[in-house]
Design a protein around this motif. Structure first.
Motif, short mmCIF file in Angstrom:
data_model
loop_
_atom_site.label_atom_id
_atom_site.label_comp_id
_atom_site.label_asym_id
_atom_site.label_seq_id
_atom_site.Cartn_x
_atom_site.Cartn_y
_atom_site.Cartn_z
N SER A 158 0.88 -1.17 0.00
CA SER A 158 0.00 0.00 0.00
C SER A 158 0.91 1.21 0.00
CB SER A 158 -0.88 -0.03 1.25
OG SER A 158 -1.64 1.14 1.35
N VAL A 159 0.95 1.95 -1.11
CA VAL A 159 1.93 3.01 -1.30
C VAL A 159 1.29 4.38 -1.13
CG1 VAL A 159 3.56 4.06 -2.91
CG2 VAL A 159 3.26 1.57 -2.88
N SER A 160 1.92 5.19 -0.27
CA SER A 160 1.48 6.57 -0.06
C SER A 160 2.72 7.44 0.02
CB SER A 160 0.64 6.68 1.22
OG SER A 160 -0.49 5.85 1.18
N ASP A 161 3.43 7.57 -1.09
CA ASP A 161 4.74 8.22 -1.10
C ASP A 161 4.68 9.69 -0.72
OD1 ASP A 161 6.09 6.31 -3.89
OD2 ASP A 161 6.09 5.93 -1.74
N ALA A 162 3.56 10.35 -0.96
CA ALA A 162 3.46 11.78 -0.68
C ALA A 162 2.88 12.06 0.70
CB ALA A 162 2.62 12.47 -1.74
N SER A 163 2.59 11.04 1.46
CA SER A 163 2.03 11.23 2.80
C SER A 163 3.10 11.74 3.75
CB SER A 163 1.44 9.92 3.32
OG SER A 163 1.05 10.05 4.67
N ILE A 164 2.79 12.78 4.48
CA ILE A 164 3.73 13.29 5.48
C ILE A 164 3.66 12.45 6.75
CG2 ILE A 164 4.27 15.29 6.95
CD1 ILE A 164 3.24 17.07 4.70
N ARG A 165 2.47 12.05 7.10
CA ARG A 165 2.28 11.32 8.36
C ARG A 165 2.75 9.89 8.27
NH1 ARG A 165 -3.74 10.44 10.46
NH2 ARG A 165 -3.69 9.04 8.68
N ASP A 166 2.53 9.25 7.11
CA ASP A 166 2.81 7.81 6.99
C ASP A 166 3.33 7.48 5.60
OD1 ASP A 166 0.81 4.76 7.45
OD2 ASP A 166 2.95 5.14 7.59
N PRO A 167 4.56 7.89 5.27
CA PRO A 167 5.07 7.70 3.90
C PRO A 167 5.57 6.29 3.59
CG PRO A 167 6.71 8.77 5.22
CD PRO A 167 5.50 8.60 6.11
N GLU A 168 5.81 5.48 4.63
CA GLU A 168 6.37 4.17 4.37
C GLU A 168 5.32 3.22 3.82
OE1 GLU A 168 9.96 5.33 4.90
OE2 GLU A 168 9.56 3.19 4.54
N PRO A 169 5.64 2.46 2.77
CA PRO A 169 4.66 1.53 2.21
C PRO A 169 4.37 0.40 3.20
CG PRO A 169 6.80 1.16 1.24
CD PRO A 169 6.93 2.40 2.08
N ARG A 170 3.15 -0.04 3.21
CA ARG A 170 2.74 -1.12 4.10
C ARG A 170 2.57 -2.40 3.30
NH1 ARG A 170 -1.66 1.37 8.38
NH2 ARG A 170 -0.37 3.12 9.10
N ALA A 171 3.19 -3.45 3.77
CA ALA A 171 3.12 -4.73 3.08
C ALA A 171 1.99 -5.58 3.66
CB ALA A 171 4.44 -5.47 3.19
N ARG A 172 1.37 -6.33 2.78
CA ARG A 172 0.36 -7.29 3.17
C ARG A 172 0.70 -8.62 2.52
NH1 ARG A 172 -0.71 -3.32 5.66
NH2 ARG A 172 -2.75 -2.30 5.99
N TYR A 173 0.36 -9.69 3.22
CA TYR A 173 0.60 -11.02 2.69
C TYR A 173 -0.68 -11.83 2.72
CZ TYR A 173 5.53 -9.91 3.07
OH TYR A 173 6.76 -9.32 2.94
N ALA A 174 -0.98 -12.45 1.60
CA ALA A 174 -2.11 -13.36 1.55
C ALA A 174 -1.71 -14.70 2.17
CB ALA A 174 -2.55 -13.56 0.11
N ASP A 175 -2.68 -15.52 2.47
CA ASP A 175 -2.38 -16.83 3.04
C ASP A 175 -1.51 -17.66 2.11
OD1 ASP A 175 -5.68 -17.25 4.57
OD2 ASP A 175 -3.88 -16.18 5.24
N SER A 176 -1.63 -17.40 0.80
CA SER A 176 -0.85 -18.16 -0.18
C SER A 176 0.65 -17.96 -0.01
CB SER A 176 -1.27 -17.76 -1.60
OG SER A 176 -1.04 -16.38 -1.82
#
Length: 134
Positions: free
Chosen positions: A52-70
């Protein structure tokens, strides 16, 4: 139009590792979801992992990773922001991991969820084949 260059697939023995790469271009927004799907022979395409990419966010610029069960706790997604490239490090591969792995992009960061609905993703790479076999 988003363009993708995927690489890294191949034939590997069970228990082995592979690293997939996906370089993407042509998308100008700082907010989006990008990740990996896979499709095994005769099965539906399923999500593996995404950012989940929010490169221009000041509060939370780091991308968040998600993993499916697969992903099974054996895969790790990473990103090189400067190169607009994401990676999927796959370890302890099993025959059931065999399939075509696709890089895909969705227009909103919230499209990256653990369930990874493929209908949210409207830009797809050509895929790279991973075969796990002895």
């Amino acid at each position: 139009q988003v363009q993708f260059v995927e690489s890294g697939g191949g034939l590997v023995q069970p228990g082995g590792s592979l690293r997939l790469s996906c370089a993407y271009s042509g998308f100008t927004s700082d907010y989006y979801a990008i990740g990996w799907f896979r499709q095994a022979p005769g099965k539906e395409r399923e999500g593996v992992s995404c950012f989940s990419v929010s490169d221009a966010s000041i509060r939370d610029p780091e991308p968040r990773a998600r993993y499916a069960d697969s992903a099974g706790g054996r895969f790790t997604i990473s990103r090189d922001k400067a190169k607009s490239t994401i990676y999927l490090q796959m370890t302890n591969l099993k025959p059931e991991d065999t399939g075509v792995y696709y890089c895909a992009l969705a227009p909103r960061p919230y499209h990256c969820t653990r369930l990874m609905d493929r209908t949210d993703y409207d830009n797809w790479g050509q895929g790279t084949l991973v075969t796990v076999s002895s």
